[in-house]
Design a protein around this motif. Structure first.
Motif, PDB file in Angstrom:
ATOM      1  N   ARG A   1       1.141   6.672   5.616  1.00  0.00           N
ATOM      2  CA  ARG A   1       2.602   6.521   5.689  1.00  0.00           C
ATOM      3  C   ARG A   1       3.028   6.054   7.078  1.00  0.00           C
ATOM      4  O   ARG A   1       2.481   6.499   8.089  1.00  0.00           O
ATOM      5  N   GLY A   2       3.996   5.138   7.121  1.00  0.00           N
ATOM      6  CA  GLY A   2       4.564   4.707   8.389  1.00  0.00           C
ATOM      7  C   GLY A   2       4.436   3.216   8.616  1.00  0.00           C
ATOM      8  O   GLY A   2       3.715   2.508   7.909  1.00  0.00           O
ATOM      9  N   VAL A   3       5.170   2.730   9.620  1.00  0.00           N
ATOM     10  CA  VAL A   3       5.165   1.320  10.012  1.00  0.00           C
ATOM     11  C   VAL A   3       4.821   1.246  11.492  1.00  0.00           C
ATOM     12  O   VAL A   3       5.384   1.980  12.304  1.00  0.00           O
TER      13      VAL A   3
ATOM     14  N   LEU B   1       2.802  -6.547  11.538  1.00  0.00           N
ATOM     15  CA  LEU B   1       3.193  -5.178  11.235  1.00  0.00           C
ATOM     16  C   LEU B   1       2.196  -4.612  10.233  1.00  0.00           C
ATOM     17  O   LEU B   1       1.716  -5.333   9.350  1.00  0.00           O
ATOM     18  N   VAL B   2       1.910  -3.335  10.365  1.00  0.00           N
ATOM     19  CA  VAL B   2       1.051  -2.646   9.405  1.00  0.00           C
ATOM     20  C   VAL B   2       1.897  -1.561   8.742  1.00  0.00           C
ATOM     21  O   VAL B   2       2.424  -0.670   9.410  1.00  0.00           O
ATOM     22  N   ILE B   3       2.025  -1.671   7.426  1.00  0.00           N
ATOM     23  CA  ILE B   3       2.861  -0.747   6.657  1.00  0.00           C
ATOM     24  C   ILE B   3       1.954   0.104   5.781  1.00  0.00           C
ATOM     25  O   ILE B   3       1.199  -0.422   4.951  1.00  0.00           O
ATOM     26  N   GLY B   4       2.007   1.409   5.970  1.00  0.00           N
ATOM     27  CA  GLY B   4       1.197   2.310   5.167  1.00  0.00           C
ATOM     28  C   GLY B   4       1.572   2.241   3.699  1.00  0.00           C
ATOM     29  O   GLY B   4       2.746   2.120   3.345  1.00  0.00           O
ATOM     30  N   ALA B   5       0.569   2.329   2.844  1.00  0.00           N
ATOM     31  CA  ALA B   5       0.804   2.158   1.413  1.00  0.00           C
ATOM     32  C   ALA B   5       1.734   3.216   0.834  1.00  0.00           C
ATOM     33  O   ALA B   5       2.437   2.959  -0.145  1.00  0.00           O
ATOM     34  N   MET B   6       1.760   4.410   1.428  1.00  0.00           N
ATOM     35  CA  MET B   6       2.593   5.488   0.900  1.00  0.00           C
ATOM     36  C   MET B   6       3.964   5.562   1.574  1.00  0.00           C
ATOM     37  O   MET B   6       4.691   6.540   1.400  1.00  0.00           O
ATOM     38  N   THR B   7       4.332   4.548   2.312  1.00  0.00           N
ATOM     39  CA  THR B   7       5.652   4.522   2.941  1.00  0.00           C
ATOM     40  C   THR B   7       6.722   4.296   1.877  1.00  0.00           C
ATOM     41  O   THR B   7       6.656   3.313   1.134  1.00  0.00           O
ATOM     42  N   PRO B   8       7.709   5.177   1.764  1.00  0.00           N
ATOM     43  CA  PRO B   8       8.750   4.988   0.743  1.00  0.00           C
ATOM     44  C   PRO B   8       9.560   3.717   0.982  1.00  0.00           C
ATOM     45  O   PRO B   8       9.713   3.257   2.118  1.00  0.00           O
TER      46      PRO B   8
END
Length: 284
Positions: A61-63, A70-77
């Motif tokens: 989770r997180g950006v 940018l790396v965006i976590g797969a579980m980021t809402p």
């Protein structure tokens, strides 16, 4: 309805999740935000033996920034992606598109990676992710691998993620200073797109220096309109010139033909929405 009985595991690490996926159970499903899977389970269209919940893995989770991406976590809402300052600055197209996903409740529960892994061609995230040349970090029993968007979306609800693999993050190249627009045509509010167009545009000296175009619900996967991108380069910020450049955007697509609209109607919409999206993204 009530889902069929299943075992439930909520691992704390990606490695443990991969081990569970490789456990030999007859049917294992991953649940992220559950906004697509839970309704399917309740309708008994799926009956997994084991459900693996990724919600307790903080690393997903997180950006964050990583050089020119940018790396965006797969579980980021979804709502965190849409409101994130880094996303708004460096990948505005994602912020625009994610803000249109369903309704506020879904955007607070549904996840960025879950929607991409679901790969619904009518979903709002595959087209902008592909337009931005995103790549997908996938972890399985043999370690991590990276898959480009060109190779990630394979067919209806089908991606390059293996049955024993987990999508951990999405890497999105920065498009700082590019204008962005997501034009979405729906029959009623908060519905799946009948057609939508994702456009991000770089303008220099009153002309379009570069453009990226993705189409939603125009085939068995999202569509990257590369020929239209080529046609837009060097075009003046004039409505007639842009309309001429995007006139062939639907060529080679295979949109559905259903009660929401015929295939020909969708091809017409694709042209109209692409013109609107490009002009809006360019600030014209």
């Amino acid at each position: 309805m009530i889902p069929t009985a299943f075992d439930y595991e909520a691992p704390d690490t990606v490695e443990e999740a991969v081990r569970l996926l490789s456990s030999g159970a007859d049917d294992v499903k991953i649940v992220a935000g559950g906004q697509s899977l839970i309704p399917v389970l309740k309708l008994r269209l799926a009956g997994p033996e084991l459900l693996v919940d990724l919600g307790r893995i903080p690393d997903l989770r997180g950006v964050r920034e990583d050089g020119d991406a940018l790396v965006i976590g797969a579980m980021t809402p979804h709502h965190e992606v849409a409101s994130n300052a880094l996303v708004r600055e460096h990948a505005a197209l994602l912020a625009e598109a994610t803000a249109t996903v369903a309704d506020p409740q879904v955007r607070h529960r549904g996840t960025f990676g879950g929607a991409l892994a679901h790969a619904d061609p009518a979903g709002d995230l595959p087209a902008p992710a592909w337009a931005l040349d995103a790549s997908f970090e996938i972890v399985g029993p043999n370690g991590a691998r990276t898959v480009a968007a060109d190779d990630f979306f394979l067919d209806y609800f089908t991606t390059a993620i293996g049955e024993d693999e987990v999508l951990t993050s999405v890497r999105v190249p920065k498009h700082t200073g590019w204008g962005a627009a997501y034009e979405k045509f729906v029959r009623v509010a908060q519905q799946w797109s009948i057609v939508a167009v994702a456009a991000t545009v770089q303008v220099e000296g009153g002309t379009i220096a570069d453009a990226r175009i993705g189409l939603t619900n125009m085939g068995s996967t999202a569509v990257r309109a590369r020929a239209t991108e080529d046609a837009l380069r060097g075009v003046a910020l004039d409505e007639a010139a842009v309309a001429a450049a995007v006139a062939g955007v639907a060529e080679g697509t295979s949109p559905p033909d259903d009660l929401n609209g015929s295939a020909d109607y969708r091809r017409h919409l694709a042209g109209v929405l692409t013109r609107r999206a490009v002009l809006k993204a360019a600030g014209a």
